[in-house]
Enzyme design. Sequence first.
Site, PDB file in Angstrom:
ATOM      1  N   ARG A  68      40.980  27.742 115.176  1.00  0.00           N
ATOM      2  CA  ARG A  68      42.253  28.592 114.922  1.00  0.00           C
ATOM      3  C   ARG A  68      42.503  29.592 115.750  1.00  0.00           C
ATOM      4  NH1 ARG A  68      41.970  28.988 108.373  1.00  0.00           N
ATOM      5  NH2 ARG A  68      41.959  26.857 107.730  1.00  0.00           N
ATOM      6  N   ARG A 106      47.230  33.447 114.142  1.00  0.00           N
ATOM      7  CA  ARG A 106      47.845  34.635 113.360  1.00  0.00           C
ATOM      8  C   ARG A 106      47.334  35.769 113.693  1.00  0.00           C
ATOM      9  NH1 ARG A 106      47.552  32.764 107.325  1.00  0.00           N
ATOM     10  NH2 ARG A 106      45.548  31.621 108.101  1.00  0.00           N
ATOM     11  N   ARG A 151      56.414  33.751 116.252  1.00  0.00           N
ATOM     12  CA  ARG A 151      56.704  33.283 115.182  1.00  0.00           C
ATOM     13  C   ARG A 151      58.099  34.106 114.482  1.00  0.00           C
ATOM     14  NH1 ARG A 151      52.942  31.255 110.139  1.00  0.00           N
ATOM     15  NH2 ARG A 151      54.751  30.710 108.523  1.00  0.00           N
ATOM     16  N   ASP A 176      49.141  20.886 112.822  1.00  0.00           N
ATOM     17  CA  ASP A 176      48.689  21.154 111.478  1.00  0.00           C
ATOM     18  C   ASP A 176      48.217  19.949 111.187  1.00  0.00           C
ATOM     19  OD1 ASP A 176      49.268  21.084 108.366  1.00  0.00           O
ATOM     20  OD2 ASP A 176      48.807  23.043 109.351  1.00  0.00           O
ATOM     21  N   TYR A 209      45.663  16.709  99.664  1.00  0.00           N
ATOM     22  CA  TYR A 209      47.256  17.217  99.860  1.00  0.00           C
ATOM     23  C   TYR A 209      48.062  16.237  99.370  1.00  0.00           C
ATOM     24  CZ  TYR A 209      45.182  21.301 102.104  1.00  0.00           C
ATOM     25  OH  TYR A 209      44.669  22.461 102.575  1.00  0.00           O
TER      26      TYR A 209
END
Length: 349
Positions: A27, A31, A40, A82, A156
Amino acid sequence: MNAVPLKPLLAVLKGERCKHPPRWMMRQAGRYLPEYRALRAEKGGFLELVYDSPAAAEITLQPLRRFGTGPEGLQAAILFSDILIVPYAMGQKLWFEAGEGPRLAPTLHESSLDALTSDFSRYEAIYETVRLVKAQLAPETTFLGFAGSPWTIATYMVAGQGSKDQGAARRMAYAEPERFAAIIDAIVAATVPYLIGQIDAGVDAVQLFDSWAGSLSPQQFAQWVIAPNRAIVEQVRAARQGVPIIGFPKGAGAKLVDYARETGVDALGLDETIDPAWADSALPQALPVQGNLDPLVLIAGGKALDAAIDAILAAFPTRPHIFNLGHGITPETPIAHVEQMLKRLGQAG
């Protein structure tokens, strides 16, 4: 004519050992970086970023620009995307709820695979991101693509969202094993061409993320983690020989040994709960490993961070090793602590 030397991180994936282990961070494009948050805010939601190929390429490259790609920088780019792109291409609707995470519909505990209409053109924007990044990467930087492993993707798809215990998928796997096996097989069939497409677009290696592998019993782990990952490895390897495949079954614990031997992966990611000294003694000799700094010690920084880095490096005196986190970097991680980590790694040896 002299052979062109391999990129350092790619060389480790192919079995070489470097005095200074190459490194990247799971990652790393995301973020914790202010430049990511700014982009973003400009572009909108997460899925909108993934499907804006120029923006996704920019995000992929941001950590390399900030930290560099030299001896005290990062030696790999990881594709910004993703794991749920695969079920999206298989026909489920995908969206992200603010502060809550991804959602998929219809859920497969209420519906069936037959209700889904696949659209594999949804992979094309990801391939375009790969091409855009590849054109801008430094020659010494390894480019990593990825996909989610079938068990994690199935959790998921069945529940429609993440959960703490993956209960809906686990109950289906026990009560309706044939129905669940059909879901796993469909995910394998959708993942293999996705990874091949990433390779053809320009990635140097791929990683299979199994974030929820730790929730399974040994028998279920063999059936729903090892077997489908082996199928993906065998099919991708047959189609694109020589491209390394990294397996990352988070939470597998002692089951890592069977995973390493039976899936055929070229390298194995270790999460932060694994004792690296145990891993070095228990895993197949010379198998490259990746990991396994606790993302929380990266937040703590200081002496604790230096000590954790030193312990990991000392655990692999002869084994090919890529330094990485035990899972993804967290949004609150201070940039200065990443810089401290990279400096410490540059000084080691």
